[in-house]
Design a protein around this motif. Structure first.
Motif, PDB file in Angstrom:
ATOM      1  N   THR A  12       0.843  -1.197   0.000  1.00 40.18           N
ATOM      2  CA  THR A  12       0.000   0.000   0.000  1.00 40.18           C
ATOM      3  C   THR A  12       0.879   1.248   0.000  1.00 40.18           C
ATOM      4  OG1 THR A  12      -0.063   0.189   2.414  1.00 40.18           O
ATOM      5  CG2 THR A  12      -1.718  -1.256   1.361  1.00 40.18           C
ATOM      6  N   PRO A  13       0.329   2.403  -0.366  1.00 39.16           N
ATOM      7  CA  PRO A  13       1.121   3.645  -0.283  1.00 39.16           C
ATOM      8  C   PRO A  13       1.646   3.896   1.131  1.00 39.16           C
ATOM      9  CG  PRO A  13      -0.861   4.009  -1.580  1.00 39.16           C
ATOM     10  CD  PRO A  13      -0.993   2.632  -0.993  1.00 39.16           C
ATOM     11  N   GLU A  14       0.803   3.602   2.140  1.00 37.13           N
ATOM     12  CA  GLU A  14       1.234   3.794   3.531  1.00 37.13           C
ATOM     13  C   GLU A  14       2.374   2.844   3.879  1.00 37.13           C
ATOM     14  OE1 GLU A  14      -2.758   5.284   2.922  1.00 37.13           O
ATOM     15  OE2 GLU A  14      -1.895   3.293   2.572  1.00 37.13           O
ATOM     16  N   LYS A 263      -2.254  13.609  -2.042  1.00 39.07           N
ATOM     17  CA  LYS A 263      -1.532  13.238  -3.261  1.00 39.07           C
ATOM     18  C   LYS A 263      -2.188  12.086  -4.005  1.00 39.07           C
ATOM     19  CE  LYS A 263       1.757  10.159  -0.880  1.00 39.07           C
ATOM     20  NZ  LYS A 263       3.190   9.941  -0.550  1.00 39.07           N
ATOM     21  N   GLY A 264      -3.005  11.287  -3.310  1.00 41.67           N
ATOM     22  CA  GLY A 264      -3.690  10.179  -3.963  1.00 41.67           C
ATOM     23  C   GLY A 264      -5.070  10.517  -4.475  1.00 41.67           C
ATOM     24  N   ALA A 272      -4.038  20.814  -4.079  1.00 38.01           N
ATOM     25  CA  ALA A 272      -3.478  20.718  -2.730  1.00 38.01           C
ATOM     26  C   ALA A 272      -1.997  21.074  -2.717  1.00 38.01           C
ATOM     27  CB  ALA A 272      -3.693  19.315  -2.174  1.00 38.01           C
ATOM     28  N   ALA A 273      -1.271  20.617  -3.724  1.00 37.15           N
ATOM     29  CA  ALA A 273       0.153  20.937  -3.818  1.00 37.15           C
ATOM     30  C   ALA A 273       0.355  22.434  -3.989  1.00 37.15           C
ATOM     31  CB  ALA A 273       0.779  20.172  -4.975  1.00 37.15           C
ATOM     32  N   ARG A 274      -0.528  23.058  -4.773  1.00 38.02           N
ATOM     33  CA  ARG A 274      -0.434  24.512  -4.995  1.00 38.02           C
ATOM     34  C   ARG A 274      -0.722  25.281  -3.711  1.00 38.02           C
ATOM     35  NH1 ARG A 274       1.932  28.788  -6.866  1.00 38.02           N
ATOM     36  NH2 ARG A 274       0.554  30.462  -7.590  1.00 38.02           N
ATOM     37  N   VAL A 275      -1.762  24.872  -2.988  1.00 37.50           N
ATOM     38  CA  VAL A 275      -2.098  25.527  -1.724  1.00 37.50           C
ATOM     39  C   VAL A 275      -0.958  25.367  -0.718  1.00 37.50           C
ATOM     40  CG1 VAL A 275      -3.606  25.385   0.294  1.00 37.50           C
ATOM     41  CG2 VAL A 275      -4.597  25.428  -1.999  1.00 37.50           C
TER      42      VAL A 275
END
Length: 415
Positions: A12-14, A263-264, A272-275
């Motif tokens: 998993t990503p985690e 990110k997912g 979200a990355a921009r904020v």
């Protein structure tokens, strides 16, 4: 550190993130020297290295127990260990992953469960929280001392400048700060107004999401982030917003982490990355305008008596945002004398809802911190996070304020 993660998480990503973090740990133990709970309790499992072992065991398939959960509960997530770690172990993110798994394996019951549900459903609702705070202030004389300490006296916001500058920044109102200290954002707006920046709040925005996320409603925390992004995005997309200003350093850590948290999510990852990239602690904003601020202060500082201030650097500021020495420099430039404070790296015990969930440890840490802050005989204590300010206020013998309020006082006082 060698790892062999269990099937339920390894692909998993985690799991990938946890494995990368665990492999950085070299068992050196430097982290224990700066861990507040290890210093109080002297138990390896109440220090970062011990908690890392506990999380590793759970991720490798050993069933979690209530004892596992207890040691993770006692962690403040102050991230002092991250500052100390020579290997760059991202303990905070590992703790989030580990706690989430432990909560699933060892569900809470009874009063503990109800208390956590109440906190994550009540506190982030600023309107409801504000109403309750107003009632609490009326009943304060009748409340038990322990509860009365949690209800601060009212504070007036003061004048909020009308928008008049081409430069515009959005400020996060947050969930508890509008009811507890509306003066903080108003003071920030006045300071930035004199520096040629208009500060505005977006009513549709609210809690940063940290409270729910760290009370194991991680998806609820992400939903709070999505709501804030939606509220801020029109101005960002139109190129009208220069920055997202956060005056509570604890919230600032969360907002700067939006890109990682979402990110997912294909609909929100880029936004979200921009904020996150636009997010600025108020200290970063004021530092960037330092020449203009110094010009304004030049007429205010000369010939005036120096006031002694003790500065408490919140863990979220120095360990989370990694902003060190900036506020101290701004206060010194404004004509304040900073008194020495021992053990500056240690937590005050506020840590979000920690003061309510681990009251005994929290009080010990608060008392130790106040002893260090007050022994230099400063006139006031300055900090950078609403949680720390209110926590210290409960028993401090001198006023505790946000540092931006002190700058505001300095530049608005008569020459």
């Amino acid at each position: 550190m060698q790892t062999n993660l269990a099937d339920f998480i390894k692909d998993t990503p985690e799991g990938h993130e946890a494995e990368a973090i665990l492999r950085k740990c070299v068992h050196c133990g430097f982290c224990t020297a700066t861990c507040p709970t290890y210093q109080l309790l002297g138990d390896e499992l109440d220090g970062p290295r011990g908690r890392i072992y506990l999380i590793k065991e759970v991720l490798e398939g050993r069933p979690a127990t209530e004892k596992t959960r207890l040691h993770l509960d006692r962690c403040l997530t102050c991230r002092s260990c991250e500052t100390t770690c020579p290997s760059g172990v991202e303990y905070g993110r590992l703790a989030d992953i580990g706690r989430h798994v432990v909560e699933q394996q060892v569900p809470r019951t009874g009063a503990d469960r109800l208390k956590r549900i109440a906190l994550r459903e009540f506190v982030p609702r600023s309107g409801l929280f504000g109403t309750a705070m107003g009632v609490g202030r009326l009943l304060r004389p009748l409340l038990p001392r322990a509860l009365a300490e949690q209800v601060p006296h009212s504070s007036q916001a003061g004048r909020w400048p009308v928008r008049r500058h081409a430069r515009k920044m959005i400020v996060l109102a947050g969930c508890v700060q509008p009811a507890m200290r509306p003066s903080i954002n108003a003071a920030t707006a006045r300071v930035l107004d004199l520096l040629g920046i208009s500060l505005v709040e977006q009513p549709a925005a609210g809690c940063c999401g940290a409270l729910k996320f760290h009370l194991q409603d991680q998806e609820g925390g992400r939903d709070d982030a999505r709501r804030n992004i939606d509220a801020w995005w029109p101005g960002i997309a139109a190129g009208e917003v220069e920055a997202i200003v956060v005056t509570a350093s604890g919230c600032g850590v969360q907002v700067k982490d939006y890109g990682h948290l979402l990110k997912g999510d294909p609909d929100y990852a880029a936004k979200a990355a921009r904020v996150a990239a636009l997010s600025r602690d108020v200290a970063e904003v004021v530092l960037a305008e330092a020449p203009a601020l110094q010009a304004i202060l030049a007429t205010k500082v000369a010939g005036r008596p120096t006031r002694k201030i003790a500065f408490h650097a919140p863990c979220s500021l120095q360990h989370g945002l990694k902003i060190r020495g900036v506020v101290e420099g701004l206060l010194t430039a404004a004509g304040f004398e900073l008194v020495p404070v021992r053990d500056m790296h240690l937590c005050c015990g506020s840590a979000g809802t920690y003061s309510l969930l681990q009251p005994a440890l929290s009080r010990q840490l608060r008392d130790n911190k106040l002893a260090a802050l007050q022994e230099g005989r400063g006139e006031r204590i300055a900090s950078a996070n609403i949680g720390c300010i209110e926590h210290l206020c409960t028993t401090a013998v001198i006023p505790v304020q946000h540092w931006i309020e002190l700058i505001d006082e300095k530049i608005t006082e008569s020459p």
